[in-house]
Write a protein that holds these residues in place. Structure first.
Motif, short mmCIF file in Angstrom:
data_model
loop_
_atom_site.label_atom_id
_atom_site.label_comp_id
_atom_site.label_asym_id
_atom_site.label_seq_id
_atom_site.Cartn_x
_atom_site.Cartn_y
_atom_site.Cartn_z
N ALA A 19 0.82 -1.22 0.00
CA ALA A 19 0.00 0.00 0.00
C ALA A 19 0.85 1.27 0.00
CB ALA A 19 -0.94 0.01 1.20
N ASP A 20 2.14 1.13 0.36
CA ASP A 20 3.03 2.28 0.40
C ASP A 20 3.80 2.50 -0.90
OD1 ASP A 20 2.26 2.80 3.00
OD2 ASP A 20 3.93 1.70 3.88
N MET A 24 0.48 2.83 -5.61
CA MET A 24 -0.71 2.64 -4.79
C MET A 24 -1.08 3.92 -4.05
SD MET A 24 -1.79 -0.34 -5.43
CE MET A 24 -1.02 -0.66 -7.00
N GLY A 28 -4.54 5.82 -4.61
CA GLY A 28 -5.37 6.13 -3.45
C GLY A 28 -5.81 7.58 -3.45
N ARG A 42 -6.45 0.32 -7.71
CA ARG A 42 -5.75 0.18 -6.44
C ARG A 42 -6.16 -1.11 -5.75
NH1 ARG A 42 -6.04 1.62 -0.91
NH2 ARG A 42 -4.00 2.25 -0.11
N LEU A 46 -3.78 -4.41 -4.77
CA LEU A 46 -3.54 -4.76 -3.37
C LEU A 46 -4.18 -6.06 -2.92
CD1 LEU A 46 -4.02 -1.24 -1.71
CD2 LEU A 46 -1.87 -2.48 -2.07
N ASP A 50 -2.68 -7.19 0.47
CA ASP A 50 -3.35 -6.46 1.54
C ASP A 50 -4.85 -6.40 1.25
OD1 ASP A 50 -4.17 -4.73 3.56
OD2 ASP A 50 -2.50 -3.34 3.27
N GLN A 53 -7.03 -3.42 2.65
CA GLN A 53 -6.89 -2.16 1.90
C GLN A 53 -7.60 -2.27 0.56
OE1 GLN A 53 -4.76 0.83 2.15
NE2 GLN A 53 -4.04 0.49 4.22
N SER A 57 -10.69 0.09 -0.96
CA SER A 57 -10.70 0.74 -2.28
C SER A 57 -11.90 0.29 -3.11
CB SER A 57 -9.40 0.43 -3.03
OG SER A 57 -8.32 1.09 -2.41
#
Length: 109
Positions: A19-20, A24, A28, A42, A46, A50, A53, A57
């Protein structure tokens, strides 16, 4: 933001958490600004690493009427990944919403 995400993705930039990743993060931001396709992109990016997350989205995209987000969120509710608990009823309702919005894959089975 979407163009920036494409450039960031092409650069191969990495991050510890999916997510970082710059891609992404930019998707976001685009999603938060109302670009529903960015929400879907997104989420797809992910979902494997994840799912919580991704569910967030997809929920934003689905609330804005993006059928692929609704369908993908239905799959998460069906499997119980990324959501509080498996919910077959919610999964079916989201799939029906995606179908009604014109996503043919959501209409099958």
């Amino acid at each position: 933001c979407v163009k920036g995400a494409q450039l960031a993705d092409a650069s191969g930039a990495t991050a510890r958490k999916p997510a970082d990743k710059p891609t992404m993060v930019l998707l976001g931001k685009a999603c938060a600004l109302g670009n529903v396709m960015a929400c879907t992109a997104r989420g797809v990016g992910l979902v494997g690493d994840d799912p919580a997350q991704a569910a967030d989205s997809f929920a934003k995209g689905c609330e804005a009427g993006e059928p692929t987000s609704c369908f993908q969120l239905s799959e998460l509710y069906k499997s119980g990944k990324g959501v509080r608990h498996r919910d077959a009823g919610k999964a079916a309702a989201l799939k029906k919403k995606a179908c009604a919005a014109g996503l043919k894959d959501a209409c099958a089975g």
